[in-house]
Enzyme design. Structure first.
Site, PDB file in Angstrom:
ATOM      1  CB  THR A 203       9.981   7.157  -9.113  1.00 41.41           C
ATOM      2  OG1 THR A 203      10.845   7.263  -7.976  1.00 41.41           O
ATOM      3  CG2 THR A 203       8.840   8.153  -8.957  1.00 41.41           C
ATOM      4  CG  HIS A 206       5.268   3.589  -6.613  1.00 42.31           C
ATOM      5  ND1 HIS A 206       5.292   2.888  -5.430  1.00 42.31           N
ATOM      6  CD2 HIS A 206       4.357   4.589  -6.440  1.00 42.31           C
ATOM      7  CE1 HIS A 206       4.427   3.431  -4.577  1.00 42.31           C
ATOM      8  NE2 HIS A 206       3.846   4.478  -5.170  1.00 42.31           N
ATOM      9  CD  GLU A 207       3.843   7.683  -8.534  1.00 39.10           C
ATOM     10  OE1 GLU A 207       2.612   7.526  -8.604  1.00 39.10           O
ATOM     11  OE2 GLU A 207       4.418   7.998  -7.481  1.00 39.10           O
ATOM     12  CG  HIS A 216       0.588   3.582  -1.825  1.00 41.99           C
ATOM     13  ND1 HIS A 216       0.045   4.829  -1.578  1.00 41.99           N
ATOM     14  CD2 HIS A 216       1.587   3.781  -2.734  1.00 41.99           C
ATOM     15  CE1 HIS A 216       0.690   5.737  -2.299  1.00 41.99           C
ATOM     16  NE2 HIS A 216       1.619   5.122  -3.015  1.00 41.99           N
ATOM     17  CG  ASP A 229      -2.894  -4.408  -1.495  1.00 44.87           C
ATOM     18  OD1 ASP A 229      -3.703  -5.255  -1.073  1.00 44.87           O
ATOM     19  OD2 ASP A 229      -1.724  -4.690  -1.834  1.00 44.87           O
ATOM     20  CB  VAL A 231      -3.573  -7.262  -4.187  1.00 45.83           C
ATOM     21  CG1 VAL A 231      -2.739  -8.413  -4.730  1.00 45.83           C
ATOM     22  CG2 VAL A 231      -3.811  -6.217  -5.268  1.00 45.83           C
ATOM     23  CD  GLN A 237       3.686  -3.093   3.847  1.00 44.93           C
ATOM     24  OE1 GLN A 237       4.139  -4.120   3.335  1.00 44.93           O
ATOM     25  NE2 GLN A 237       4.272  -1.913   3.675  1.00 44.93           N
TER      26      GLN A 237
END
Length: 302
Positions: A203, A206-207, A216, A229, A231, A237
């Site tokens: 977590t 991720h943050e 995301h 995103d 990138v 997706q």
């Protein structure tokens, strides 16, 4: 969203990261933030086109604020140390579980050349039973703890988050007084109160990715296929993944390899997310060159 001891309750709406609601709140309430975000994305796009030389290893001074109302929320020093160790492994591609990568993505799995040095741990007892994404935990007046030198340090708050949230971050460009990352105490580190399936410290990985300007992986368009995103080497997706998907997990006509559910910026369980991509590493480097450049000066003098 219902949340019980770190696990998602049956039927829960699984939107466990609060970064995008914070982003949208700031866009609606702070014109300066909206302008800053436009400038940051322009800078990031230009940096990607110019292909600047690597920054080399950057070490970010980190302050952890433990804010607790019940004794079990006052996570110990060992648990704090485990989280810093995990961040250092994940951002340097030194996590042993990178071995689970489907071979197709191994060539783009990146060492971001970013490490984190714990410089202080503060502990604050609060009367607040649970915090939300309103940034109350970041203010002593609201029952939390004020940040320490947020322009030159990563401030990471650990507390009880309500509403099923595991964590949230503020993108670069927001107010300094609320800058940083917040993680609930049951999803922090890999010991003590860390509870499966969020017990491997991902977590925070991720943050902190959000804090360094990563989005995301599905582009935050719900379950559609039009999100971005920003990138190039992350497949398009259709929405977030949960649990431990099986390769290939195809959506948005992205076969044969499908979703990169092993990416830290998805919503997979901690044991399933194991990589950043080269494109994500370049985007984080652009954040360090631009909106978070004060961190480079701090790293150079630390």
């Amino acid at each position: 969203m219902a949340f019980d001891g770190g696990r998602l309750a049956p039927g829960a709406v699984r939107d466990w990261c609060g970064t995008m609601p914070v982003h949208r709140r700031l866009l609606d309430s702070d014109p300066g933030y909206a302008r800053a975000r436009e400038e940051i994305e322009t800078f990031t796009y230009d940096a990607a086109r110019e292909d600047p030389p690597p920054l080399g290893l950057v070490t970010i001074p980190t302050v952890v604020h433990v804010v607790w109302s019940r004794p079990e929320q006052n996570v110990g020093d060992e648990q704090v140390a485990s989280q810093i160790e995990i961040l250092n492994r994940d951002f340097r591609r030194r996590n042993d579980d990178v071995a689970i990568l489907p071979p197709v993505w191994a060539p783009v799995a990146a060492d971001a050349d970013i490490e984190f040095a714990l410089v202080d741990v503060t502990r604050t007892r609060t009367e607040v039973a649970a915090f939300d994404t309103d940034d109350g935990v970041k203010s002593a007046r609201a029952g939390g703890a004020d940040p320490v030198s947020p322009d030159t340090h990563l401030n990471l708050w650990v507390c009880q988050l309500g509403g099923g949230l595991l964590g949230y971050a503020q993108f670069p460009g927001g107010p300094l007084e609320t800058d940083g990352v917040v993680v609930t105490f049951t999803a922090f580190g890999s010991s003590g109160t860390a509870t499966a399936p969020f017990d491997l410290g991902r977590t925070s990985t991720h943050e902190v990715g959000h804090w360094l300007n990563l989005r995301h992986i599905w582009g935050d368009d719900g379950d559609g296929c039009g999100g971005d995103d920003f990138v190039a080497d992350t497949p398009n997706q259709g929405g977030p993944n949960y649990g431990k998907p099986t390769y290939p997990k195809v959506s948005c006509a992205n076969g044969p390899h499908g979703d990169m559910f092993v990416n830290y910026m998805d919503y997979s369980d901690d044991a399933a997310m194991v990589m950043f991509t080269r494109g994500q590493a370049l985007r984080m480097a652009a954040a360090l060159r631009g909106p978070r450049s004060a961190l480079l000066a701090a790293a150079a003098t630390s």
